[in-house]
Enzyme design. Structure first.
Site, short mmCIF file in Angstrom:
data_model
loop_
_atom_site.label_atom_id
_atom_site.label_comp_id
_atom_site.label_asym_id
_atom_site.label_seq_id
_atom_site.Cartn_x
_atom_site.Cartn_y
_atom_site.Cartn_z
N TYR A 1 0.88 -1.14 -0.11
CA TYR A 1 -0.05 0.01 -0.12
C TYR A 1 0.93 1.27 0.02
O TYR A 1 1.69 1.52 0.76
CB TYR A 1 -0.97 0.11 1.34
CG TYR A 1 -1.95 -1.00 1.12
CD1 TYR A 1 -2.21 -1.88 0.27
CD2 TYR A 1 -2.62 -1.36 2.34
CE1 TYR A 1 -3.21 -2.88 0.37
CE2 TYR A 1 -3.29 -2.46 2.72
CZ TYR A 1 -3.76 -3.24 1.42
OH TYR A 1 -4.63 -4.12 1.59
N PRO B 1 -15.56 -4.42 2.66
CA PRO B 1 -16.93 -4.57 3.19
C PRO B 1 -18.01 -3.60 2.66
O PRO B 1 -19.16 -4.09 2.75
CB PRO B 1 -16.48 -4.41 4.64
CG PRO B 1 -15.44 -3.34 4.63
CD PRO B 1 -14.56 -3.80 3.28
N LEU B 2 -17.70 -2.56 2.18
CA LEU B 2 -18.54 -1.68 1.70
C LEU B 2 -18.68 -1.61 0.01
O LEU B 2 -19.14 -0.50 -0.54
CB LEU B 2 -18.60 -0.18 2.35
CG LEU B 2 -18.30 0.10 3.67
CD1 LEU B 2 -17.79 1.39 4.19
CD2 LEU B 2 -19.90 -0.36 4.19
N SER C 1 -16.52 -1.37 -2.30
CA SER C 1 -16.02 0.04 -2.76
C SER C 1 -16.81 1.11 -2.75
O SER C 1 -16.63 2.07 -3.47
CB SER C 1 -15.52 -0.53 -4.33
OG SER C 1 -14.74 -1.53 -4.66
N LYS D 1 -23.31 7.01 -0.25
CA LYS D 1 -23.14 8.26 -0.66
C LYS D 1 -23.21 8.41 -2.37
O LYS D 1 -23.37 9.55 -2.88
CB LYS D 1 -21.82 9.06 -0.28
CG LYS D 1 -20.67 8.06 -0.59
CD LYS D 1 -19.54 8.74 0.03
CE LYS D 1 -18.05 7.74 -0.66
NZ LYS D 1 -16.96 8.43 0.39
#
Length: 305
Positions: free
Chosen positions: A51, A200-201, A203, A209
């Site tokens: 990362y 978990p969301l 992307s 939103k």
């Protein structure tokens, strides 16, 4: 915040994914996110050497400072860093762990995870090298990521009396339910392994939103090209229905996403990324909703369309 176990480690059920550090946010913004996480009861921080090409680990180590002992620190190795720097051979593991320890400014990694299978290295050789790190006190528990059931079983058979993988980190969300269908969750249950869902969301789709017909927020991961297959009209419609369901129970669709994952007993921590302190605080509060069997049936009906 509630804690669950990864081997001998006790982690908060909401963790902080650190993949934004060094890529989307700088060292100063990283420190603010880390501060918010600690203040919100988050004790599990998950990063990887890859990362930000090492900067995620650097920024996290710097932000934690003397607070290192307050948290459970997880990182990963194995994906390409530079040309020739990747894989799970014993030689490379020794190099990778020392580099991560240096960047993280610590003498130990609580959960050291193989980021992806390495077809060029027998898993027994990888496990032997990781076991040496555990025996030396440089690593407390080991884990794997992006492993199939067959690969989990192969690793378990090869471990003998050496350190074994305590966790599996694969993609899992309401919109990506393969771990339910491909047997990985069931395998974790049988072996007492923890499961760590990434994305978990979906992307960002499950943050609520993003709406049909609206421009993607500037600077968001979706606007940067992440998960374009997820952002379809059909999925926007599903999220709208999930939002309506959650709001009828005084919750948000983001809280629903966390609560649904945490229904699965082998899920130890929902690791969501954040680039702003308020996102961390929202994520940390999302673990408070416990879904009933009726709620789960309603969610499945919505997902089935």
């Amino acid at each position: 915040m509630q804690l669950r176990k990864i081997g001998s480690l006790e982690v908060s059920v909401v963790g902080l994914g650190c993949n934004n550090f060094g890529w989307r946010i700088d060292a100063e913004a990283t420190e603010k996110v880390v501060d918010a996480a600690l203040q919100s009861g988050v004790n599990f921080f998950d990063t990887a050497d890859r990362y930000g090409k090492g900067q995620s680990e650097e920024f996290l180590g710097r932000a934690l400072g003397r607070r290192r002992d307050q948290i459970i620190l997880a990182t990963k190795f194995g994906m390409e860093m530079d040309k020739g720097q990747q894989g799970a051979s014993p030689k490379y593991i020794c190099e990778a762990v020392e580099a991560s320890l240096r960047r993280l400014r610590t003498d130990r990694i609580d959960l050291y995870q193989l980021h992806q299978p390495d077809p060029k290295t027998p898993i027994a050789e990888t496990l032997a090298a990781l076991d040496e790190l555990v025996q030396a006190g440089k690593v407390r528990e080991i884990g794997c990521s992006n492993f199939s059931v067959a690969q989990i079983r192969e690793a378990a058979s090869a471990a003998d009396d050496r350190a074994r993988f305590a966790s599996v980190q694969n993609e899992f969300s309401l919109f990506h339910r393969e771990p339910e269908h491909d047997g990985v969750l069931r395998e974790c249950e049988m072996r007492g392994m923890a499961f760590l869902p990434y994305f978990p969301l979906a992307s960002g789709l499950l943050t609520g939103k993003y709406r049909s017909g609206k421009k993607l927020p500037e600077g968001s991961r979706a606007a940067d090209g992440w998960g374009p297959k997820v952002f379809t009209e059909k999925n926007f419609g599903t999220v709208a229905a999930l939002s309506e369901f959650a709001e009828s129970r005084q919750h948000t669709v983001l809280e629903l996403a966390f609560a649904w994952l945490l229904v699965h007993k082998r899920v130890a921590s929902v690791i969501a990324g954040a680039s702003k302190p308020e996102q961390v605080r929202t994520n940390a509060a999302a673990a408070n909703w416990q879904l009933s069997s009726d709620d789960l049936a309603s969610i499945d009906k919505i997902m089935a369309g």
